[in-house]
Design a protein around this motif. Sequence first.
Motif, mmCIF file in Angstrom:
data_model
loop_
_atom_site.group_PDB
_atom_site.id
_atom_site.type_symbol
_atom_site.label_atom_id
_atom_site.label_comp_id
_atom_site.label_asym_id
_atom_site.label_seq_id
_atom_site.Cartn_x
_atom_site.Cartn_y
_atom_site.Cartn_z
ATOM 1 N N SER A 25 5.907 6.242 8.361
ATOM 2 C CA SER A 25 6.220 4.743 8.639
ATOM 3 C C SER A 25 5.261 4.189 7.897
ATOM 4 C CB SER A 25 4.335 4.981 9.923
ATOM 5 O OG SER A 25 4.966 6.326 10.975
ATOM 6 N N ALA A 26 6.037 2.500 8.243
ATOM 7 C CA ALA A 26 5.075 1.668 6.717
ATOM 8 C C ALA A 26 5.145 0.457 8.382
ATOM 9 C CB ALA A 26 6.635 1.409 6.331
ATOM 10 N N VAL A 27 3.652 -0.181 7.488
ATOM 11 C CA VAL A 27 2.992 -1.385 8.421
ATOM 12 C C VAL A 27 3.952 -2.704 7.526
ATOM 13 C CG1 VAL A 27 1.037 -2.528 9.364
ATOM 14 C CG2 VAL A 27 1.873 0.028 9.728
ATOM 15 N N ASN A 28 3.664 -3.378 8.238
ATOM 16 C CA ASN A 28 4.739 -4.742 6.468
ATOM 17 C C ASN A 28 5.045 -4.500 5.280
ATOM 18 O OD1 ASN A 28 3.593 -5.545 9.109
ATOM 19 N ND2 ASN A 28 1.377 -5.651 8.220
ATOM 20 N N ARG A 29 5.728 -3.926 5.805
ATOM 21 C CA ARG A 29 6.600 -2.458 4.294
ATOM 22 C C ARG A 29 5.751 -2.537 3.775
ATOM 23 N NH1 ARG A 29 9.265 -8.690 2.955
ATOM 24 N NH2 ARG A 29 9.900 -9.600 4.984
ATOM 25 N N ALA A 30 4.349 -1.777 3.826
ATOM 26 C CA ALA A 30 3.480 -0.505 2.968
ATOM 27 C C ALA A 30 3.733 0.724 3.452
ATOM 28 C CB ALA A 30 1.990 -1.204 3.013
ATOM 29 N N PHE A 31 3.166 1.919 3.346
ATOM 30 C CA PHE A 31 3.445 3.180 4.056
ATOM 31 C C PHE A 31 1.912 2.839 4.024
ATOM 32 C CE2 PHE A 31 7.399 4.098 1.367
ATOM 33 C CZ PHE A 31 8.248 4.841 2.123
ATOM 34 N N VAL A 32 2.154 3.923 5.311
ATOM 35 C CA VAL A 32 0.452 4.259 5.993
ATOM 36 C C VAL A 32 0.599 5.017 6.700
ATOM 37 C CG1 VAL A 32 0.233 1.990 6.043
ATOM 38 C CG2 VAL A 32 1.385 2.767 7.981
ATOM 39 N N PRO A 33 -1.031 6.505 6.842
ATOM 40 C CA PRO A 33 -1.373 7.082 7.782
ATOM 41 C C PRO A 33 -1.099 7.074 8.663
ATOM 42 C CG PRO A 33 -3.070 6.398 6.645
ATOM 43 C CD PRO A 33 -2.013 5.668 6.022
ATOM 44 N N ASP A 34 -1.030 8.058 9.873
ATOM 45 C CA ASP A 34 -1.279 7.327 11.059
ATOM 46 C C ASP A 34 -2.658 7.155 11.978
ATOM 47 O OD1 ASP A 34 1.866 8.778 11.423
ATOM 48 O OD2 ASP A 34 1.057 11.039 12.417
ATOM 49 N N ALA A 35 -3.232 7.124 10.645
ATOM 50 C CA ALA A 35 -4.501 6.712 11.832
ATOM 51 C C ALA A 35 -4.485 5.460 11.021
ATOM 52 C CB ALA A 35 -5.550 7.325 10.621
ATOM 53 N N HIS A 36 -3.775 4.915 10.473
ATOM 54 C CA HIS A 36 -3.328 3.076 9.972
ATOM 55 C C HIS A 36 -3.573 2.426 11.388
ATOM 56 C CE1 HIS A 36 -2.765 -0.561 7.962
ATOM 57 N NE2 HIS A 36 -2.101 -0.780 8.950
ATOM 58 N N ALA A 37 -5.025 1.398 12.066
ATOM 59 C CA ALA A 37 -4.463 0.493 12.879
ATOM 60 C C ALA A 37 -3.364 -0.364 12.715
ATOM 61 C CB ALA A 37 -6.334 -0.072 12.766
ATOM 62 N N LEU A 38 -3.803 -0.896 14.194
ATOM 63 C CA LEU A 38 -2.787 -2.063 14.222
ATOM 64 C C LEU A 38 -2.908 -2.730 14.342
ATOM 65 C CD1 LEU A 38 1.006 0.607 15.660
ATOM 66 C CD2 LEU A 38 0.486 -0.617 13.394
ATOM 67 N N ALA A 39 -1.789 -3.758 14.575
ATOM 68 C CA ALA A 39 -2.775 -5.491 14.598
ATOM 69 C C ALA A 39 -1.511 -6.173 15.865
ATOM 70 C CB ALA A 39 -3.401 -6.163 13.369
ATOM 71 N N GLU A 40 -2.325 -7.032 16.391
ATOM 72 C CA GLU A 40 -0.874 -7.312 16.760
ATOM 73 C C GLU A 40 0.079 -8.705 15.933
ATOM 74 O OE1 GLU A 40 0.906 -9.716 20.738
ATOM 75 O OE2 GLU A 40 -0.298 -8.455 20.351
ATOM 76 N N GLY A 41 1.244 -8.543 16.400
ATOM 77 C CA GLY A 41 2.549 -8.985 15.860
ATOM 78 C C GLY A 41 2.705 -8.066 13.589
ATOM 79 N N ASP A 42 2.066 -6.682 14.363
ATOM 80 C CA ASP A 42 2.414 -5.873 12.852
ATOM 81 C C ASP A 42 3.807 -5.833 12.964
ATOM 82 O OD1 ASP A 42 0.512 -6.281 11.506
ATOM 83 O OD2 ASP A 42 -0.243 -4.269 12.279
ATOM 84 N N GLU A 43 4.571 -5.567 11.985
ATOM 85 C CA GLU A 43 5.798 -4.590 11.861
ATOM 86 C C GLU A 43 5.877 -3.194 11.198
ATOM 87 O OE1 GLU A 43 9.542 -6.746 10.487
ATOM 88 O OE2 GLU A 43 8.544 -5.707 8.474
ATOM 89 N N LEU A 44 5.948 -2.351 12.489
ATOM 90 C CA LEU A 44 5.970 -0.803 11.996
ATOM 91 C C LEU A 44 7.423 -0.419 11.724
ATOM 92 C CD1 LEU A 44 4.636 1.345 11.886
ATOM 93 C CD2 LEU A 44 4.975 1.972 14.589
ATOM 94 N N ALA A 45 7.674 0.011 10.772
ATOM 95 C CA ALA A 45 9.305 0.509 10.380
ATOM 96 C C ALA A 45 9.294 1.766 10.266
ATOM 97 C CB ALA A 45 9.457 -0.085 8.910
ATOM 98 N N LEU A 46 10.212 2.411 11.235
ATOM 99 C CA LEU A 46 10.032 4.444 10.979
ATOM 100 C C LEU A 46 11.113 5.078 9.955
ATOM 101 C CD1 LEU A 46 9.761 5.074 14.768
ATOM 102 C CD2 LEU A 46 8.346 4.697 13.430
ATOM 103 N N ILE A 47 10.423 5.470 8.711
ATOM 104 C CA ILE A 47 11.490 5.869 7.609
ATOM 105 C C ILE A 47 11.729 6.919 7.632
ATOM 106 C CG2 ILE A 47 11.379 5.156 4.679
ATOM 107 C CD1 ILE A 47 11.056 2.892 6.571
ATOM 108 N N PRO A 48 13.173 7.023 7.869
ATOM 109 C CA PRO A 48 13.669 8.496 7.798
ATOM 110 C C PRO A 48 13.474 9.369 6.213
ATOM 111 C CG PRO A 48 15.316 7.734 9.097
ATOM 112 C CD PRO A 48 14.158 6.899 8.236
ATOM 113 N N PRO A 49 13.648 10.237 6.361
ATOM 114 C CA PRO A 49 13.565 11.088 4.786
ATOM 115 C C PRO A 49 14.750 10.267 3.701
ATOM 116 C CG PRO A 49 13.194 12.659 6.260
ATOM 117 C CD PRO A 49 13.811 11.149 7.064
ATOM 118 N N VAL A 50 14.506 10.513 2.937
ATOM 119 C CA VAL A 50 16.095 9.027 1.802
ATOM 120 C C VAL A 50 16.622 10.683 1.180
ATOM 121 C CG1 VAL A 50 14.677 6.717 1.354
ATOM 122 C CG2 VAL A 50 14.304 9.093 -0.317
#
Length: 221
Positions: free
Chosen positions: A53-78
């Motif tokens: 998972s990446a939030v606002n273009r930075a990789f984050v753990p599952d426990a990362h808190a989300l905020a209104e308007g965030d962009e959550l990208a699901l990143i498959p293995p490259v």
Amino acid sequence: MRVTVLYFAVLRERVGAERETLDVPAPGDVAAARAALATRHPAIAPLLPIVRSAVNRAFVPDAHALAEGDELALIPPVAGGAGDKVAITRAPLSLADVVAQVEGPGRGGVVTFSGVVRRDGHMIPDVVRLEYEAYEEMAVEVLSEIAQELERELPGVRVAIHHRTGALSVGETAVVIAAAAPHRAEAFTACRAAIDRLKERAPIWKKEIGESGGVWLGLGA
């Protein structure tokens, strides 16, 4: 709260969309969003354990808190992107353009790597073309980080990386890397490290298309 979810490669194909909005009860985190998406899209649920998972273009753990308007990208293995040191582009690549970004009078060793589409693929024995897809904004940031890391680790080194996206036929160049240094040893080291780190970290995916079918590398069919 509402977040925007981005899908790439096989996830995009299974969901049937590049992006969508998701309402996550506040306070919510990435884990809650992923659970909601697994319920909404059962076709991607089996893949999520190996998707980052990446939030606002930075990789984050599952426990990362989300905020209104965030962009959550699901990143498959490259699978292991003119005029700029790093680039993601649909245009044909120029080795000379990439070398021009790193050469200089104090750098006597210049090493290049060109990744070319070949007929005998990793999963498909009769490759006709490769289809490259990228989370372009994040990919540019990751490639820039890789170049900057190597330039810090190896004083005097300069690194440039250009990568293509889109459909590439057998024989076309998908990636070009150039590394220059005062001496050849550092240039060889930087060039090899750049392609290794790119394959590990850059959100760029490729699908092998052959006469016998197609498969996304890193995830399977």
